[in-house]
Design a protein around this motif. Structure first.
Motif, PDB file in Angstrom:
ATOM      1  N   CYS A 212      46.975  -3.104  -3.456  1.00  0.00           N
ATOM      2  CA  CYS A 212      45.521  -3.128  -3.651  1.00  0.00           C
ATOM      3  C   CYS A 212      45.026  -1.849  -4.332  1.00  0.00           C
ATOM      4  N   ASP A 213      44.363  -2.020  -5.458  1.00  0.00           N
ATOM      5  CA  ASP A 213      43.742  -0.881  -6.154  1.00  0.00           C
ATOM      6  C   ASP A 213      44.763   0.202  -6.492  1.00  0.00           C
ATOM      7  N   GLU A 214      45.936  -0.191  -6.968  1.00  0.00           N
ATOM      8  CA  GLU A 214      46.937   0.798  -7.385  1.00  0.00           C
ATOM      9  C   GLU A 214      46.622   1.215  -8.813  1.00  0.00           C
ATOM     10  N   THR A 215      45.581   1.994  -8.923  1.00  0.00           N
ATOM     11  CA  THR A 215      45.026   2.395 -10.205  1.00  0.00           C
ATOM     12  C   THR A 215      44.241   3.682 -10.001  1.00  0.00           C
ATOM     13  N   ASP A 216      43.954   4.369 -11.118  1.00  0.00           N
ATOM     14  CA  ASP A 216      43.099   5.565 -11.046  1.00  0.00           C
ATOM     15  C   ASP A 216      41.626   5.207 -11.249  1.00  0.00           C
ATOM     16  N   ASP A 217      41.338   3.929 -11.427  1.00  0.00           N
ATOM     17  CA  ASP A 217      39.963   3.495 -11.699  1.00  0.00           C
ATOM     18  C   ASP A 217      39.137   3.551 -10.407  1.00  0.00           C
ATOM     19  N   ARG A 238      46.691  -8.023  11.263  1.00  0.00           N
ATOM     20  CA  ARG A 238      47.678  -8.762  10.465  1.00  0.00           C
ATOM     21  C   ARG A 238      47.603  -8.433   8.976  1.00  0.00           C
ATOM     22  N   VAL A 239      46.729  -7.499   8.603  1.00  0.00           N
ATOM     23  CA  VAL A 239      46.512  -7.220   7.177  1.00  0.00           C
ATOM     24  C   VAL A 239      46.859  -5.766   6.861  1.00  0.00           C
ATOM     25  N   SER A 240      47.587  -5.602   5.761  1.00  0.00           N
ATOM     26  CA  SER A 240      47.906  -4.261   5.263  1.00  0.00           C
ATOM     27  C   SER A 240      47.371  -4.102   3.849  1.00  0.00           C
ATOM     28  N   GLY A 241      46.810  -2.936   3.574  1.00  0.00           N
ATOM     29  CA  GLY A 241      46.411  -2.568   2.215  1.00  0.00           C
ATOM     30  C   GLY A 241      47.397  -1.539   1.705  1.00  0.00           C
ATOM     31  N   SER A 242      48.204  -1.941   0.730  1.00  0.00           N
ATOM     32  CA  SER A 242      49.211  -1.026   0.182  1.00  0.00           C
ATOM     33  C   SER A 242      48.649  -0.264  -1.017  1.00  0.00           C
ATOM     34  N   HIS A 243      49.029   0.964  -1.140  1.00  0.00           N
ATOM     35  CA  HIS A 243      48.704   1.889  -2.232  1.00  0.00           C
ATOM     36  C   HIS A 243      47.276   2.439  -2.111  1.00  0.00           C
ATOM     37  N   LEU A 244      46.245   1.626  -2.403  1.00  0.00           N
ATOM     38  CA  LEU A 244      44.839   2.051  -2.314  1.00  0.00           C
ATOM     39  C   LEU A 244      44.614   3.373  -3.053  1.00  0.00           C
ATOM     40  N   THR A 245      45.274   3.540  -4.202  1.00  0.00           N
ATOM     41  CA  THR A 245      45.215   4.844  -4.875  1.00  0.00           C
ATOM     42  C   THR A 245      43.876   5.123  -5.534  1.00  0.00           C
ATOM     43  N   SER A 246      43.107   4.071  -5.859  1.00  0.00           N
ATOM     44  CA  SER A 246      41.799   4.319  -6.481  1.00  0.00           C
ATOM     45  C   SER A 246      40.899   5.113  -5.540  1.00  0.00           C
ATOM     46  N   MET A 247      41.194   5.045  -4.241  1.00  0.00           N
ATOM     47  CA  MET A 247      40.378   5.770  -3.265  1.00  0.00           C
ATOM     48  C   MET A 247      40.365   7.268  -3.552  1.00  0.00           C
ATOM     49  N   HIS A 248      41.442   7.752  -4.168  1.00  0.00           N
ATOM     50  CA  HIS A 248      41.532   9.173  -4.514  1.00  0.00           C
ATOM     51  C   HIS A 248      40.419   9.565  -5.483  1.00  0.00           C
ATOM     52  N   SER A 249      40.045   8.630  -6.367  1.00  0.00           N
ATOM     53  CA  SER A 249      39.107   8.948  -7.448  1.00  0.00           C
ATOM     54  C   SER A 249      37.684   8.484  -7.162  1.00  0.00           C
ATOM     55  N   MET A 250      37.484   7.844  -6.019  1.00  0.00           N
ATOM     56  CA  MET A 250      36.167   7.277  -5.728  1.00  0.00           C
ATOM     57  C   MET A 250      35.123   8.365  -5.485  1.00  0.00           C
ATOM     58  N   ASP A 251      33.906   7.985  -5.707  1.00  0.00           N
ATOM     59  CA  ASP A 251      32.758   8.807  -5.351  1.00  0.00           C
ATOM     60  C   ASP A 251      32.782   9.068  -3.832  1.00  0.00           C
ATOM     61  N   ASP A 284      45.423  11.048 -17.436  1.00  0.00           N
ATOM     62  CA  ASP A 284      44.661  12.300 -17.338  1.00  0.00           C
ATOM     63  C   ASP A 284      45.258  13.342 -18.276  1.00  0.00           C
ATOM     64  N   THR A 285      44.390  14.268 -18.734  1.00  0.00           N
ATOM     65  CA  THR A 285      44.929  15.474 -19.379  1.00  0.00           C
ATOM     66  C   THR A 285      45.093  16.494 -18.242  1.00  0.00           C
ATOM     67  N   TYR A 286      44.156  17.427 -18.127  1.00  0.00           N
ATOM     68  CA  TYR A 286      44.148  18.322 -16.963  1.00  0.00           C
ATOM     69  C   TYR A 286      42.713  18.467 -16.475  1.00  0.00           C
ATOM     70  N   PRO A 287      42.488  18.513 -15.179  1.00  0.00           N
ATOM     71  CA  PRO A 287      43.454  18.398 -14.084  1.00  0.00           C
ATOM     72  C   PRO A 287      43.990  16.975 -13.959  1.00  0.00           C
ATOM     73  N   LYS A 288      45.209  16.829 -13.454  1.00  0.00           N
ATOM     74  CA  LYS A 288      45.830  15.521 -13.247  1.00  0.00           C
ATOM     75  C   LYS A 288      45.662  15.126 -11.785  1.00  0.00           C
ATOM     76  N   ARG A 289      45.105  13.943 -11.585  1.00  0.00           N
ATOM     77  CA  ARG A 289      44.881  13.485 -10.214  1.00  0.00           C
ATOM     78  C   ARG A 289      46.196  13.126  -9.524  1.00  0.00           C
ATOM     79  N   ARG A 290      46.210  13.329  -8.201  1.00  0.00           N
ATOM     80  CA  ARG A 290      47.411  13.006  -7.427  1.00  0.00           C
ATOM     81  C   ARG A 290      47.532  11.501  -7.199  1.00  0.00           C
ATOM     82  N   GLY A 291      46.402  10.842  -6.984  1.00  0.00           N
ATOM     83  CA  GLY A 291      46.446   9.391  -6.886  1.00  0.00           C
ATOM     84  C   GLY A 291      47.019   8.867  -5.595  1.00  0.00           C
ATOM     85  N   LEU A 292      46.569   9.415  -4.476  1.00  0.00           N
ATOM     86  CA  LEU A 292      46.929   8.843  -3.183  1.00  0.00           C
ATOM     87  C   LEU A 292      45.644   8.436  -2.466  1.00  0.00           C
TER      88      LEU A 292
END
Ligand code: FE2
Length: 434
Positions: A212-217, A238-251, A284-292
């Motif tokens: 889910c949301d394995e993106t930088d968007d 009974r539900v798992s959300g895997s990755h959720l990396t967009s959360m790193h970039s959210m407002d 990304d150029t710099y800074p590069k997001r970690r994305g977790l």
């Protein structure tokens, strides 16, 4: 009382030391300071850490050990990994997938990894991966709990037969429903795919685990649909959300609304730090997001978080060693979780938290649990993560599956000891409550 196996003088992950563990008929029946009893086999843990087995809650066993086929991922991106997989997939045979997966399972046992939730791609109409991993699940069932997730890698709606193939896979006995909403053609399709997958889970009484949301968007917000559908359909636990990396970039304001919703839904959250520290931030150029995902903040709200490995020598990740301590080690760095309390928590995230998300029963080191455990060449969980410590003994149902001798290096240095070990250099850490 007689036992089949007694492990003496163990250090437990909860901080207890000098503990004896007595096993009979495949179960732990006593955990005491000093067991005054005999056993068919006795092992001296020597004050080292004994842990329940490691659990990998997110993996791709159909792709493992295929790195370089047909070529290597040059850009390092998720999308090139998917493209490479698409090139490889038509060439796969059941025999090839089974052979690689079985070799990986050998490695997993050696590393004390005895439960794996693996996604299996269902976008090949032949269902080669599904048939292969069903065979592997059967072949390893006496030593690894293997849980399969029907995963529509190319999109549930975007790939022409994915929905039908996913249903076929479930009919064949695949355990869990997967998805990939951020890879559908539109946000609306992504949202609809999550709803469809959750409704299917409710209908069939199954678990859900969505990539889910394995993106930088930062606008990729399918996790809110997953959480709200979990609540609407009564799928809590009974539900798992895997990755959720967009959360790193959210407002930050949006995240402050989202995280309590995730906690309310009872969703398990599954970061995959080895894979995502590599795959994310690639535009990304710099800074590069970690994305977790925001691990400390989710933890603070009481969300069950389990760490996954995701990949091992496949189109997405060139490294990997079936080593969940490696995953925890990366999590401490990438998520800034380096206090003693946080490091101990990362150890739980590859053991007890993962077992909870998996739904493993009778898991742990208390009387009544399965006699499944790992003896590590480390004195506690912090040293185990620091060293990615050797697994000296791997036991399942009271039977030894793997043994590794203690590593010793002979030194030839004037005036210095002649032998040294990688373990045992760390200080005595404060107690778990410190
Ligand atoms: Fe994955």
């Amino acid at each position: 009382m007689n036992f089949d196996l007694i492990l003496r003088n163990a250090h437990l992950p909860d901080g207890r030391t000098g503990v004896d563990i007595g096993c009979r008929d495949g179960r732990i029946v006593a955990v005491e300071a000093t067991l005054d009893a005999q056993a068919g086999k006795e092992v001296d843990a020597g004050g080292r850490l004994v842990s329940p087995p490691f659990v990998d809650i997110h993996f791709h066993l159909d792709a493992t050990l295929s790195v370089g086929t047909p070529r290597f991922n040059r850009s390092g991106t998720l999308l090139e990994g998917i493209a490479l997989w698409n090139e490889q997939r038509p060439t796969l045979t059941q025999e090839v997938v089974v052979e690689r997966a079985m070799r990986y399972c050998d490695l997993a046992v050696a590393q004390g990894l005895l439960a794996i939730r693996t996604h299996v791609d269902v976008c090949d109409d032949r269902l080669v991966g599904v048939e292969a991993l069903l065979e592997v699940r059967e072949r390893v069932k006496d030593y690894i709990d293997l849980q399969l997730v029907a995963f529509p890698q190319d999109g549930y709606f975007r790939s022409p037969n994915a929905a039908a193939n996913l249903a076929r896979a479930l009919d064949r006995g695949v355990d869990v429903i997967g998805g990939i909403p951020h890879f559908e053609r539109t946000m609306e399709d992504g949202r609809d795919s999550v709803i469809a997958q959750c409704e299917l889970a409710a209908e069939r009484g199954l678990r859900v685990d969505i990539h889910c949301d394995e993106t930088d968007d930062p606008m990729s917000r399918h996790v809110e649909t997953l959480a709200s559908e979990t609540i609407r359909l009564g799928l809590q636990g009974r539900v798992s959300g895997s990755h959720l990396t967009s959360m790193h970039s959210m407002d930050n304001y949006y995240a402050s609304k989202l995280i309590p919703l995730i906690a309310e839904s009872g969703m398990h959250c599954i970061p995959n730090p080895l894979a995502n520290i590599n795959l994310q931030g690639r535009s990304d150029t710099y800074p590069k997001r970690r994305g977790l995902m925001r691990i400390p903040e989710l933890r603070a709200k009481g969300v069950n978080i389990a760490l996954g490995q995701d990949s091992c020598m496949d189109p997405w990740y060139v490294f990997g060693n079936a080593d969940m301590l490696d995953v925890a080690h990366m999590a401490t760095h990438a998520a800034h979780m380096i206090s003693l309390d946080e490091i101990r928590w990362c150890f739980e995230a590859i053991t007890t938290h993962a077992a909870k998300a998996f739904g493993l029963e009778d898991y742990g080191l208390t009387p009544g649990c399965h006699a499944d455990f790992v003896l590590l060449d480390a004195k506690d969980p912090i040293e185990a993560i620091r060293l990615r410590a050797d697994r000296l003994l791997v036991v399942r149902r009271g039977v030894v599956l793997a043994q590794t001798p203690v590593r010793r290096t002979t030194l030839s240095l004037p005036g210095r000891p002649s032998q040294s070990s990688v373990a045992g250099y760390g200080p005595a850490w404060p107690a778990a409550s410190a």
